[in-house]
Design an enzyme around this catalytic site. Structure first.
Site, PDB file in Angstrom:
ATOM      1  CG  HIS A 233      41.170  70.164  81.193  1.00  0.00           C
ATOM      2  ND1 HIS A 233      40.747  69.477  80.082  1.00  0.00           N
ATOM      3  CD2 HIS A 233      40.556  71.372  81.134  1.00  0.00           C
ATOM      4  CE1 HIS A 233      39.919  70.230  79.377  1.00  0.00           C
ATOM      5  NE2 HIS A 233      39.785  71.386  80.010  1.00  0.00           N
TER       6      HIS A 233
ATOM      7  CG  HIS B 101      35.475  80.505  78.090  1.00  0.00           C
ATOM      8  ND1 HIS B 101      34.258  79.901  78.226  1.00  0.00           N
ATOM      9  CD2 HIS B 101      36.377  79.491  77.977  1.00  0.00           C
ATOM     10  CE1 HIS B 101      34.400  78.583  78.186  1.00  0.00           C
ATOM     11  NE2 HIS B 101      35.683  78.318  78.051  1.00  0.00           N
TER      12      HIS B 101
ATOM     13  CD1 TRP C  50      33.827  82.100  74.562  1.00  0.00           C
ATOM     14  CD2 TRP C  50      35.964  81.475  74.413  1.00  0.00           C
ATOM     15  NE1 TRP C  50      33.866  80.731  74.685  1.00  0.00           N
ATOM     16  CE2 TRP C  50      35.173  80.314  74.599  1.00  0.00           C
ATOM     17  CE3 TRP C  50      37.359  81.323  74.290  1.00  0.00           C
ATOM     18  CZ2 TRP C  50      35.710  79.038  74.659  1.00  0.00           C
ATOM     19  CZ3 TRP C  50      37.892  80.042  74.359  1.00  0.00           C
ATOM     20  CH2 TRP C  50      37.086  78.922  74.539  1.00  0.00           C
TER      21      TRP C  50
ATOM     22  CG  ASP D  92      30.782  80.582  76.420  1.00  0.00           C
ATOM     23  OD1 ASP D  92      31.443  80.464  77.456  1.00  0.00           O
ATOM     24  OD2 ASP D  92      31.201  80.214  75.298  1.00  0.00           O
TER      25      ASP D  92
END
Length: 362
Positions: A93, A240, A282, A312
């Site tokens: 980020h 993920h 995930w 995704d």
């Protein structure tokens, strides 16, 4: 010149004793849905503010010994807290704000500059929960003040991947820090995982609009802005496989699932991990970095408690993304190769190095 914190001698006692406690583990990747009314749970980033007030001189060039010391300390934090996914998200980020088309004096284009430690950037909706990551790494800065925040964040991300069983990343250090909140990137450059109520991903804010009615269009607007291509988008999405999403941070995720309810999780080193229950993962083994994400996403029979966001699922539906997603599903080796390249690129976006060209740790 390297603007940032001076040596310990330039700071008073309160500057070097700042520490905020947090053991939260967060989502692995920066692709998150648009939060609705979500703000950081720790909006006052005390260490950053205190250090900004106390910094009175330029940093000397960082030494290899200090970088190695910082790396050892970071490894210990990751081992103790099982916080790797949170630290990956923090670094991404920070760097993911980069816009290659922005002109102006560094660090106007954003990127891996350590600016995420400052308010207002840390309080952006997409950064909810990341103040905990800033706090976890603050002791590293206190012990090794010549190592920039930008280096610490990116180092923590790369070490988290490696220690979770992922690929070695050809990291370079010596990043210069953004020196004040005025150098923060505008809100709106990071991607969403799901659309807002109006059916649109992204928005008109940030340095360029990321708004789109499709997940694939939105992802390309975000990542092409950084200079990352389709292969890089798919490879980075594969992170993920590592971590969880929380409703109060990214706007999506269950209170807990059968995989995040405190039940047994085994790390890549074979040790059982202690963790705080909560969120949605995930993958089943969400503290191990592998290519299981690419097996789960296209599997219609996958456990319904595993998370599948629109951004995704589009990896196996979009014609440009699908060949890479299938390649990474079929070969973990190919995934690791592409991932290592994409992670390195992301970690250097917008970075200014001192010395020029950076420093590698052998």
């Amino acid at each position: 010149a390297h603007f940032g914190l001076g040596s310990l001698s330039t700071m008073n006692t309160s500057c070097v004793l700042s520490l905020l406690a947090s053991t939260a583990v967060a989502s692995a990747f920066l692709t998150i849905p648009k939060p609705t009314g979500i703000t950081s749970t720790m909006s006052q980033v005390t260490p950053a503010k205190r250090h900004l007030e106390c910094a009175t001189s330029l940093n000397a060039a960082v030494s290899v010994d200090d970088l190695k010391g910082a790396q050892d300390m970071i490894d210990g934090i990751i081992d103790e807290k099982n916080c790797g996914p949170l630290l990956v998200r923090l670094a991404w980020h920070d760097s993911g704000t980069y816009d290659k088309d922005v002109e102006g004096e560094w660090p106007a284009a954003g990127g891996a500059t350590g600016s995420i430690r400052f308010d207002p950037e840390i309080t952006h909706g997409a950064n909810a929960g990341l103040s905990g990551g800033v706090a976890l790494l603050e002791p590293v800065k206190e012990k090794f003040p010549s190592v920039s925040y930008a280096d610490i964040y990116q180092m923590a991300s790369a070490r988290s991947i490696v220690l979770a069983g992922g690929p070695e990343i050809d990291m370079v250090y010596g990043r210069v820090d953004a020196s004040d909140p005025d150098q923060c990137s505008p809100e709106g450059n990071l991607p969403d995982g799901e659309p807002a109520e109006d059916g649109k991903f992204g928005g008109p804010g940030g340095t360029a609009s990321t708004e789109d009615t499709t997940p694939f269009g939105h992802l390309r607007k975000v990542f092409y802005r950084m200079g990352i291509d389709d292969e890089g988008i798919v490879a980075l999405s594969g992170a993920h496989t590592f971590g969880r999403a929380y409703k109060d941070r990214s706007g999506i995720g269950a209170k807990k699932t059968k995989f995040t309810d405190g039940s047994k999780q085994v790390r890549a080193d074979g040790k059982e991990a202690k963790y705080k229950e909560g969120g949605s993962s995930w993958t089943k083994q969400w503290l191990v970095f592998d290519n299981s994400y690419f097996h789960t996403m296209p599997d219609e029979d996958a456990d319904p408690e595993l998370l599948k966001m629109s951004t995704d699922k589009t990896l196996f539906a979009d014609d440009g993304f699908k060949p890479f997603a299938e390649k990474f599903r079929d070969s973990q080796e190919e995934f690791f190769k592409s991932y290592a390249v994409a992670h390195k690129k992301l970690s250097e976006l917008g970075s200014k190095f001192d010395p020029e060209g950076g420093i590698k740790l052998e």
